[in-house]
Write an enzyme that holds these catalytic residues in place. Structure first.
Site, PDB file in Angstrom:
ATOM      1  N   TYR A 179      -2.559   0.151   9.815  1.00 18.70           N
ATOM      2  CA  TYR A 179      -2.588  -0.176   8.794  1.00 18.70           C
ATOM      3  C   TYR A 179      -1.552  -0.987   8.003  1.00 18.70           C
ATOM      4  CZ  TYR A 179      -3.617  -1.010   3.915  1.00 18.70           C
ATOM      5  OH  TYR A 179      -3.798  -1.540   2.391  1.00 18.70           O
ATOM      6  N   SER A 223       0.916  -1.782  -0.011  1.00 23.70           N
ATOM      7  CA  SER A 223      -0.447   0.509   0.314  1.00 23.70           C
ATOM      8  C   SER A 223       0.751   1.131   0.165  1.00 23.70           C
ATOM      9  CB  SER A 223      -0.750  -0.255   1.333  1.00 23.70           C
ATOM     10  OG  SER A 223      -1.424   1.468   1.230  1.00 23.70           O
TER      11      SER A 223
END
Length: 367
Positions: free
Chosen positions: A181, A156
């Site tokens: 995350y 990501s």
């Protein structure tokens, strides 16, 4: 960056993989990116066995995941050149993963299953440890014991944290995540590197930048904004509209994944007689960061054009500028030069074109 590291990154040796007639695992197959990847594989390949797994959790509306799966079933029936098998299961369940690998002996694995969302990771950290760490560990262990030609996995843009230098390059240090995350995604890259080195598993991580499009995740800004505007609710624009995002249309993401799947880092031996880890990481991003206020303006125009909202809708009455939220970053901006260099691809779909597709899908789906 050391001269060795620079030379290594810029002289990657690829092993070409013919994907036809291969057995491919796509985790997160009912998810936004996963389902679009399976669609693409159905259309492109012949003689392949495509296996999907998804836990179908209720992080967002499960009916949307069921809709995507129904679309896959219909497409598979119309394109019987490939075999399709779906398992409802969790990659954090080691027995389930081991069973799949023992049954199918996958050639290529694409791990897209993950608990997504920056803000949700602050409220529900357990979900991220289970899916993003334990789940990915199970995938790595399975690839170790049932050797694969290539493991491709989703990282990501969030790994860049609060980096000030833009555009973000895979040469940049990514040691300061600002959300759990992001920390789990950086951990995935470290774990994959370790397994590539120890067990000679070719692996490629893909850092996605703000993916959007039809049938996307309702927690993403463009989808959530549309839902709220339709209900007459107020949308909140973070950092007083001074955020910039490198929006990447899902078809561009899928194009990048398919090209990367077919080009694994080659296994080779270093001067010390030990394996050079067959490991790579790429950005997939539009390379055109958009100001959040401009993005909202474009979204409004396309929602009006598609007839999702009436032409006399008072947008100004439904917008609120608010401060930055914990875990967010002000700018994401991809340097995708390495992807273009090694795979001849740069995302091409403009924000307006992509939001037009989304608005038209939204009108059709929700009626």
């Amino acid at each position: 960056m050391s001269t060795f590291a620079h030379n290594y990154l810029n002289n990657r040796i690829m092993e070409k993989i013919e994907l036809n007639n291969k057995t491919i695992l796509v985790t997160g197959a009912a998810g936004f990116i996963g389902s679009n990847l399976v669609k693409r594989l159905f259309n492109d390949l012949k003689g392949a066995t495509i296996v999907g797994i998804d836990n179908m959790n209720d992080y967002y509306d499960v009916s949307l995941k069921e809709y995507r799966l129904n679309e896959l079933e219909k497409l598979n029936q119309a394109n019987p050149d490939n075999q399709w098998a779906f398992t409802k299961g969790d990659i954090a369940d080691k027995a389930t993963i081991d069973s799949l690998f023992e049954q199918y002996h996958f050639d290529v694995v694409v791990n897209l299953a993950a608990q997504a969302g920056v803000r949700y990771s602050i409220e529900n950290p357990d979900a991220y440890i289970q899916s993003n760490l334990i789940g990915f560990y199970n995938i790595l262990e399975a690839c170790r014991h049932h050797p694969v030609m290539h493991l491709v996995y989703a990282s990501s843009s969030s790994v860049y944290g609060g980096n000030k230098k833009v555009p973000f390059s895979t040469d940049d240090r990514v040691d300061n995540p600002v959300s759990l995350y992001a920390a789990t995604k950086k951990s995935n890259e470290l774990m994959a590197h370790c397994y590539s080195k120890l067990y000679n598993i070719p692996s490629t991580g893909l850092r996605f930048f703000t993916v959007y499009g039809p049938a996307g995740r309702p927690d993403m800004a463009y989808f959530g904004f549309t839902n709220k505007l339709l209900k007459g609710e107020t949308i909140q624009i973070y950092n007083y509209g001074n955020c910039r995002r490198d929006f990447t249309y899902v078809d561009d993401i899928v194009e990048g994944i398919v090209r990367v799947m077919a080009g694994a880092p080659e296994r080779r031996t270093g001067d010390d007689g030990l394996p050079v880890p067959p490991y790579a990481v790429y950005n997939i991003g539009g390379g055109q960061p958009e100001n959040l206020l401009d993005f909202v303006q474009t979204l409004q125009e396309e929602l009006l054009r598609a007839g999702v909202l009436p032409h006399d809708y008072d947008f100004e009455a439904h917008k609120q500028l608010v401060p930055m939220q914990p875990g967010d970053v002000p700018t994401t901006y991809a340097d995708a030069a390495a992807l273009e260099r090694d795979f001849g691809f740069t995302p091409k779909i403009t924000l307006r074109e992509g939001l037009r597709h989304f608005a038209e899908w939204y009108k059709e789906y929700y009626g």
